[in-house]
Motif scaffolding. Structure first.
Motif, PDB file in Angstrom:
ATOM      1  N   ALA A 275       0.830  -1.205   0.000  1.00 27.55           N
ATOM      2  CA  ALA A 275       0.000   0.000   0.000  1.00 27.55           C
ATOM      3  C   ALA A 275       0.864   1.254   0.000  1.00 27.55           C
ATOM      4  N   ASP A 276       1.958   1.228   0.757  1.00 30.84           N
ATOM      5  CA  ASP A 276       2.867   2.377   0.826  1.00 30.84           C
ATOM      6  C   ASP A 276       3.517   2.631  -0.530  1.00 30.84           C
ATOM      7  N   ARG A 277       3.956   1.563  -1.200  1.00 38.92           N
ATOM      8  CA  ARG A 277       4.546   1.720  -2.541  1.00 38.92           C
ATOM      9  C   ARG A 277       3.529   2.290  -3.524  1.00 38.92           C
ATOM     10  N   ASN A 278       2.295   1.803  -3.424  1.00 44.75           N
ATOM     11  CA  ASN A 278       1.254   2.301  -4.319  1.00 44.75           C
ATOM     12  C   ASN A 278       0.945   3.770  -4.059  1.00 44.75           C
ATOM     13  N   LEU A 279       1.062   4.192  -2.783  1.00 42.78           N
ATOM     14  CA  LEU A 279       0.855   5.599  -2.463  1.00 42.78           C
ATOM     15  C   LEU A 279       1.873   6.469  -3.188  1.00 42.78           C
ATOM     16  N   TYR A 280       3.120   6.050  -3.182  1.00 44.59           N
ATOM     17  CA  TYR A 280       4.140   6.868  -3.833  1.00 44.59           C
ATOM     18  C   TYR A 280       4.055   6.802  -5.352  1.00 44.59           C
ATOM     19  N   LYS A 281       3.570   5.697  -5.879  1.00 47.55           N
ATOM     20  CA  LYS A 281       3.275   5.646  -7.311  1.00 47.55           C
ATOM     21  C   LYS A 281       2.152   6.619  -7.640  1.00 47.55           C
ATOM     22  N   ALA A 282       1.161   6.698  -6.753  1.00 46.71           N
ATOM     23  CA  ALA A 282       0.038   7.617  -6.965  1.00 46.71           C
ATOM     24  C   ALA A 282       0.505   9.068  -6.931  1.00 46.71           C
ATOM     25  N   LYS A 283       1.450   9.374  -6.043  1.00 49.70           N
ATOM     26  CA  LYS A 283       1.933  10.749  -5.957  1.00 49.70           C
ATOM     27  C   LYS A 283       2.660  11.159  -7.237  1.00 49.70           C
ATOM     28  N   GLU A 284       3.295  10.203  -7.881  1.00 55.07           N
ATOM     29  CA  GLU A 284       3.969  10.505  -9.153  1.00 55.07           C
ATOM     30  C   GLU A 284       2.959  10.765 -10.267  1.00 55.07           C
ATOM     31  N   LYS A 285       1.814  10.068 -10.189  1.00 56.78           N
ATOM     32  CA  LYS A 285       0.825  10.171 -11.263  1.00 56.78           C
ATOM     33  C   LYS A 285      -0.340  11.092 -10.927  1.00 56.78           C
ATOM     34  N   GLY A 286      -0.467  11.459  -9.623  1.00 56.25           N
ATOM     35  CA  GLY A 286      -1.585  12.289  -9.217  1.00 56.25           C
ATOM     36  C   GLY A 286      -2.912  11.542  -9.283  1.00 56.25           C
ATOM     37  N   ASN A 287      -2.906  10.263  -8.975  1.00 59.25           N
ATOM     38  CA  ASN A 287      -4.124   9.475  -9.102  1.00 59.25           C
ATOM     39  C   ASN A 287      -4.219   8.482  -7.968  1.00 59.25           C
ATOM     40  N   ILE A 288      -4.962   7.375  -8.211  1.00 54.68           N
ATOM     41  CA  ILE A 288      -5.067   6.282  -7.266  1.00 54.68           C
ATOM     42  C   ILE A 288      -4.250   5.120  -7.820  1.00 54.68           C
TER      43      ILE A 288
END
Length: 291
Positions: A275-288
């Motif tokens: 979940a933490d990794r996905n959060l930082y992926k989301a911050k790069e893309k501005g999405n979920i």
């Protein structure tokens, strides 16, 4: 002290069965109509409500809406008792905030197990409040509480072979906001963000915490991927509700999520890390981000 349970059903035979099943372990209060249920719930503030859907004066869905709209009763978990087998009816109840369903004819062991689960959750939340597990700024459970609750939900998911989901939410551009407006305003932003996220959640079993810094975490018991994504989408959309007087700041969230149906071979740390990794992926893309 035994838990207090309000049972609402217009049929005496159903009330008698449920009272018989639960009376040895809990203090049980009956109500035969939706109107009587609302009055009694406000009077006794039960730990749990078992609520029939099909009733003549006011159906269970209508009663649940009124319970959730009253500050006195909005946090009381509700289990629907129903003979309906329509998936849309079940979905409607869960969206409105029902914690669970029990179907008719009753299986005594299932009734006991589902009631016990909800009462345990209520007791856990009270322990959190009593032992300093509340974040001082946002007034929601803190990281210590997150660790305790996730361990409990993880063990329950393994035992019951159910999925558990974790959503992690970060406030975008928080440092810029803090540098511009200062600490007091940034604390206000944290409080407003916490309230918006908390108000998005419908089920009393959904556990929201301040994970750390500007990150919030939500533990969704018995929730598959589709349910987690739906909740995440609603939270992201509701960021627009965060407003400040005389400021034109647009607040957005980045959200990462993960879901597992864990076994004894799986680890909580890997679940949280995903979940933490996905959060930082989301911050790069501005999405979920969800994988």
């Amino acid at each position: 002290m035994p838990g207090k349970i309000l049972i609402v059903d217009d049929e005496k035979s159903n009330l008698d069965v449920l009272i018989h099943v639960l009376k040895n372990d809990y203090t049980v209060y009956p109500a035969k109509s939706g109107e009587a249920a609302l009055k009694r719930a406000a009077d006794i503030i039960p730990d749990l409500i078992l609520l029939d859907i099909i009733m003549p004066d006011m159906n269970g869905f209508e009663v649940l809406v009124q319970l959730k709209n009253d500050e006195l009763t909005e946090h009381i978990p509700v289990i629907f008792i129903t003979g309906l087998s329509n998936a849309e009816d079940e979905k409607r109840g869960l969206v409105l905030g029902a914690a669970d369903y029990i179907t008719k004819p009753f299986n005594n062991e299932i009734v006991k197990a589902r009631v016990k689960t909800q009462i345990q959750i209520v007791k856990q939340l009270r322990v959190i409040e009593e032992f300093g597990m509340i974040d001082e700024i946002t007034l929601i459970p803190n990281r210590k509480s997150f660790d305790v609750q996730l361990n409990l939900e993880w063990a329950r998911a393994i035992r019951e072979k159910n999925p558990v989901s974790l959503i992690m939410i970060d406030i975008d551009e928080f440092d810029n906001f803090k540098n511009t407006y200062g600490r007091d305003e940034s604390d206000e932003l944290l409080m407003k963000a916490a309230n918006v996220i908390k108000n998005t959640l419908k089920r009393t079993t959904d556990i929201m915490t301040r994970y750390g810094g500007t990150v919030f975490a939500i533990i969704l018991s018995n929730t598959p991927k589709e349910g987690a994504v739906k909740v995440a989408e609603e939270i992201k959309k509701n960021a627009d509700k965060i407003t400040f007087d005389e400021k034109e700041e647009k607040i957005t969230f980045s959200i990462g999520a993960s879901t597992m149906t864990p076994t004894k071979d799986d680890t909580i740390s890997c679940f949280v890390l995903q979940a933490d990794r996905n959060l930082y992926k989301a911050k790069e893309k501005g999405n979920i981000a969800y994988y």
